[in-house]
Design a protein around this motif. Structure first.
Motif, PDB file in Angstrom:
ATOM      1  N   ASP A 185       0.988  -1.307  -0.063  1.00 32.47           N
ATOM      2  CA  ASP A 185      -0.248  -0.095  -0.028  1.00 32.47           C
ATOM      3  C   ASP A 185       0.932   1.170   0.086  1.00 32.47           C
ATOM      4  O   ASP A 185       0.399   2.268  -0.442  1.00 32.47           O
ATOM      5  CB  ASP A 185      -0.969  -0.103   1.262  1.00 32.47           C
ATOM      6  N   ARG A 186       2.100   0.970   0.381  1.00 35.57           N
ATOM      7  CA  ARG A 186       2.969   2.357   0.407  1.00 35.57           C
ATOM      8  C   ARG A 186       3.259   3.097  -1.115  1.00 35.57           C
ATOM      9  O   ARG A 186       3.488   4.089  -1.110  1.00 35.57           O
ATOM     10  CB  ARG A 186       4.508   2.018   1.060  1.00 35.57           C
ATOM     11  N   TYR A 187       3.264   1.878  -1.970  1.00 38.08           N
ATOM     12  CA  TYR A 187       3.222   2.334  -3.382  1.00 38.08           C
ATOM     13  C   TYR A 187       2.037   2.823  -4.136  1.00 38.08           C
ATOM     14  O   TYR A 187       2.166   3.141  -5.257  1.00 38.08           O
ATOM     15  CB  TYR A 187       3.915   1.238  -4.213  1.00 38.08           C
ATOM     16  N   LEU A 188       0.925   2.718  -3.462  1.00 38.25           N
ATOM     17  CA  LEU A 188      -0.551   2.947  -4.111  1.00 38.25           C
ATOM     18  C   LEU A 188      -0.638   4.297  -3.776  1.00 38.25           C
ATOM     19  O   LEU A 188      -0.543   5.021  -2.741  1.00 38.25           O
ATOM     20  CB  LEU A 188      -1.418   1.866  -3.668  1.00 38.25           C
ATOM     21  N   PRO A 189      -1.608   5.039  -4.984  1.00 40.83           N
ATOM     22  CA  PRO A 189      -2.100   6.369  -4.237  1.00 40.83           C
ATOM     23  C   PRO A 189      -3.099   6.118  -2.960  1.00 40.83           C
ATOM     24  O   PRO A 189      -3.541   5.192  -2.778  1.00 40.83           O
ATOM     25  CB  PRO A 189      -2.884   6.974  -5.484  1.00 40.83           C
ATOM     26  N   LYS A 190      -3.238   7.253  -2.507  1.00 40.99           N
ATOM     27  CA  LYS A 190      -4.163   7.282  -1.315  1.00 40.99           C
ATOM     28  C   LYS A 190      -5.513   7.384  -1.626  1.00 40.99           C
ATOM     29  O   LYS A 190      -6.019   7.725  -2.728  1.00 40.99           O
ATOM     30  CB  LYS A 190      -4.088   8.764  -0.611  1.00 40.99           C
ATOM     31  N   PRO A 191      -6.154   6.228  -1.173  1.00 42.13           N
ATOM     32  CA  PRO A 191      -7.652   5.607  -1.553  1.00 42.13           C
ATOM     33  C   PRO A 191      -8.530   6.706  -1.344  1.00 42.13           C
ATOM     34  O   PRO A 191      -8.295   7.850  -0.237  1.00 42.13           O
ATOM     35  CB  PRO A 191      -7.813   4.401  -0.831  1.00 42.13           C
ATOM     36  N   LEU A 192      -9.377   6.996  -2.394  1.00 42.61           N
ATOM     37  CA  LEU A 192     -10.585   8.252  -2.131  1.00 42.61           C
ATOM     38  C   LEU A 192     -11.546   7.731  -1.157  1.00 42.61           C
ATOM     39  O   LEU A 192     -11.948   6.641  -0.829  1.00 42.61           O
ATOM     40  CB  LEU A 192     -11.276   8.113  -3.591  1.00 42.61           C
ATOM     41  N   THR A 193     -12.250   8.725  -0.544  1.00 40.94           N
ATOM     42  CA  THR A 193     -13.106   8.720   0.479  1.00 40.94           C
ATOM     43  C   THR A 193     -14.470   8.539  -0.211  1.00 40.94           C
ATOM     44  O   THR A 193     -14.665   8.685  -1.271  1.00 40.94           O
ATOM     45  CB  THR A 193     -13.337   9.886   1.444  1.00 40.94           C
ATOM     46  N   ASP A 194     -15.274   8.165   0.576  1.00 42.86           N
ATOM     47  CA  ASP A 194     -16.728   7.839  -0.116  1.00 42.86           C
ATOM     48  C   ASP A 194     -17.273   9.056  -0.621  1.00 42.86           C
ATOM     49  O   ASP A 194     -18.021   8.922  -1.647  1.00 42.86           O
ATOM     50  CB  ASP A 194     -17.789   7.300   0.956  1.00 42.86           C
ATOM     51  N   ALA A 195     -16.942  10.063  -0.073  1.00 45.25           N
ATOM     52  CA  ALA A 195     -17.796  11.506  -0.405  1.00 45.25           C
ATOM     53  C   ALA A 195     -16.961  11.841  -1.881  1.00 45.25           C
ATOM     54  O   ALA A 195     -17.546  12.417  -2.763  1.00 45.25           O
ATOM     55  CB  ALA A 195     -17.120  12.700   0.631  1.00 45.25           C
ATOM     56  N   GLU A 196     -15.438  11.643  -1.942  1.00 47.28           N
ATOM     57  CA  GLU A 196     -14.639  11.871  -3.193  1.00 47.28           C
ATOM     58  C   GLU A 196     -15.184  11.032  -4.253  1.00 47.28           C
ATOM     59  O   GLU A 196     -15.452  11.294  -5.572  1.00 47.28           O
ATOM     60  CB  GLU A 196     -13.239  11.675  -2.979  1.00 47.28           C
ATOM     61  N   ILE A 197     -15.483   9.666  -3.760  1.00 43.22           N
ATOM     62  CA  ILE A 197     -16.007   8.947  -4.833  1.00 43.22           C
ATOM     63  C   ILE A 197     -17.426   9.367  -5.453  1.00 43.22           C
ATOM     64  O   ILE A 197     -17.598   9.412  -6.630  1.00 43.22           O
ATOM     65  CB  ILE A 197     -16.186   7.179  -4.433  1.00 43.22           C
ATOM     66  N   VAL A 210     -17.054   1.443  -6.261  1.00 40.86           N
ATOM     67  CA  VAL A 210     -17.535   2.663  -7.599  1.00 40.86           C
ATOM     68  C   VAL A 210     -18.775   2.190  -7.999  1.00 40.86           C
ATOM     69  O   VAL A 210     -19.686   2.845  -8.333  1.00 40.86           O
ATOM     70  CB  VAL A 210     -16.376   2.771  -8.430  1.00 40.86           C
ATOM     71  N   ALA A 211     -18.975   0.777  -8.205  1.00 34.39           N
ATOM     72  CA  ALA A 211     -20.238   0.106  -8.795  1.00 34.39           C
ATOM     73  C   ALA A 211     -21.244   0.452  -7.915  1.00 34.39           C
ATOM     74  O   ALA A 211     -22.434   0.761  -8.214  1.00 34.39           O
ATOM     75  CB  ALA A 211     -19.790  -1.452  -8.733  1.00 34.39           C
ATOM     76  N   ALA A 212     -21.133   0.411  -6.456  1.00 35.76           N
ATOM     77  CA  ALA A 212     -22.158   0.432  -5.620  1.00 35.76           C
ATOM     78  C   ALA A 212     -22.773   2.040  -5.786  1.00 35.76           C
ATOM     79  O   ALA A 212     -23.855   2.424  -5.787  1.00 35.76           O
ATOM     80  CB  ALA A 212     -21.786   0.496  -4.165  1.00 35.76           C
ATOM     81  N   GLU A 213     -21.646   2.811  -5.879  1.00 33.91           N
ATOM     82  CA  GLU A 213     -22.082   4.405  -5.918  1.00 33.91           C
ATOM     83  C   GLU A 213     -22.739   4.789  -7.453  1.00 33.91           C
ATOM     84  O   GLU A 213     -23.763   5.387  -7.253  1.00 33.91           O
ATOM     85  CB  GLU A 213     -20.863   5.166  -5.883  1.00 33.91           C
ATOM     86  N   VAL A 214     -22.230   4.241  -8.547  1.00 31.73           N
ATOM     87  CA  VAL A 214     -22.938   4.389  -9.805  1.00 31.73           C
ATOM     88  C   VAL A 214     -24.397   3.589  -9.467  1.00 31.73           C
ATOM     89  O   VAL A 214     -25.385   4.389 -10.208  1.00 31.73           O
ATOM     90  CB  VAL A 214     -22.241   3.633 -11.103  1.00 31.73           C
ATOM     91  N   ARG A 215     -24.778   2.486  -9.293  1.00 28.70           N
ATOM     92  CA  ARG A 215     -25.903   1.907  -8.756  1.00 28.70           C
ATOM     93  C   ARG A 215     -26.908   2.760  -8.053  1.00 28.70           C
ATOM     94  O   ARG A 215     -28.304   3.070  -8.270  1.00 28.70           O
ATOM     95  CB  ARG A 215     -25.924   0.624  -8.267  1.00 28.70           C
ATOM     96  N   LYS A 216     -26.385   3.296  -6.857  1.00 30.41           N
ATOM     97  CA  LYS A 216     -26.969   4.397  -6.008  1.00 30.41           C
ATOM     98  C   LYS A 216     -27.507   5.630  -6.876  1.00 30.41           C
ATOM     99  O   LYS A 216     -28.625   5.964  -6.698  1.00 30.41           O
ATOM    100  CB  LYS A 216     -26.176   4.804  -4.937  1.00 30.41           C
ATOM    101  N   GLN A 217     -26.459   6.038  -7.649  1.00 28.11           N
ATOM    102  CA  GLN A 217     -26.613   7.400  -8.205  1.00 28.11           C
ATOM    103  C   GLN A 217     -27.799   7.272  -9.390  1.00 28.11           C
ATOM    104  O   GLN A 217     -28.490   8.193  -9.947  1.00 28.11           O
ATOM    105  CB  GLN A 217     -25.515   8.264  -8.513  1.00 28.11           C
ATOM    106  N   LEU A 218     -27.697   6.184 -10.138  1.00 30.15           N
ATOM    107  CA  LEU A 218     -28.649   5.864 -11.072  1.00 30.15           C
ATOM    108  C   LEU A 218     -29.911   5.440 -10.757  1.00 30.15           C
ATOM    109  O   LEU A 218     -30.868   5.313 -11.406  1.00 30.15           O
ATOM    110  CB  LEU A 218     -28.058   4.640 -12.081  1.00 30.15           C
ATOM    111  N   GLY A 219     -30.137   5.006  -9.321  1.00 30.51           N
ATOM    112  CA  GLY A 219     -31.248   4.794  -8.693  1.00 30.51           C
ATOM    113  C   GLY A 219     -31.765   3.241  -9.112  1.00 30.51           C
ATOM    114  O   GLY A 219     -33.077   2.763  -9.248  1.00 30.51           O
ATOM    115  N   ILE A 220     -30.443   2.472  -9.180  1.00 28.92           N
ATOM    116  CA  ILE A 220     -30.787   0.971  -9.472  1.00 28.92           C
ATOM    117  C   ILE A 220     -31.057   0.108  -8.104  1.00 28.92           C
ATOM    118  O   ILE A 220     -30.286   0.160  -7.364  1.00 28.92           O
ATOM    119  CB  ILE A 220     -29.806   0.314 -10.452  1.00 28.92           C
TER     120      ILE A 220
END
Length: 151
Positions: free
Chosen positions: A90-102, A141-151
């Motif tokens: 994880d030291r080599y990975l970018p900082k993960p996004l928060t739920d709000a940023e996603i 990401v998939a969960a957020e897309v589904r939520k915003q599309l109302g699925i």
């Protein structure tokens, strides 16, 4: 500045000189996964930093899943080792996004493509994944897309 693969190699040599066995073993496994990805397919090629990041993300996810499986099986020592390896990767990975940023990035991607409804889930996911660019797990990401599309 060198590539991410160069940084991994340099850190491996530093860990070897410091006799840090856990870091050495983890970086060796990670570099082996990168080399396997380089020779996969019909011809060997050098990976870009984004492709190396994708391999690192996959390796980190493997460690998290293995740690969970070991913990569920009552093998706490092995679970701890897997978690430690994951932290090194994880030291080599970018900082993960928060739920709000996603949520914000997905909303922007959906608005830009005028995606609405279940029928446009595939193209909406593609646009959202491009906007996120590997900084968050696909399931989130998939969960957020589904939520915003109302699925």
């Amino acid at each position: 500045m060198g590539t991410l693969k160069d940084r991994l190699n340099d850190d491996l040599h530093t860990a070897m000189k410091a006799r840090d066995e856990l870091t050495t073993a983890t970086l060796r496994m990670t570099l082996a996964a990168v080399r396997n990805a380089e020779v996969a397919g019909s011809a060997a090629r050098a990976l870009s930093d984004n492709e190396v990041l994708a391999v690192l993300t996959k390796e980190s996810k493997k460690r998290r899943e293995a740690a969970t499986a070991f913990a569920d099986a009552g093998r706490s020592e092995q679970a701890s080792k897997e978690r430690s390896e994951g932290e090194i990767i994880d030291r080599y990975l970018p900082k993960p996004l928060t739920d709000a940023e996603i949520s914000e990035l997905v909303a922007e991607a959906l608005a830009a493509g005028n995606f609405v409804g279940k029928a446009q889930l595939g193209p909406a996911m593609k646009a959202a994944q491009a906007a996120i660019a590997g900084r968050a797990e696909g399931g989130r990401v998939a969960a957020e897309v589904r939520k915003q599309l109302g699925i």
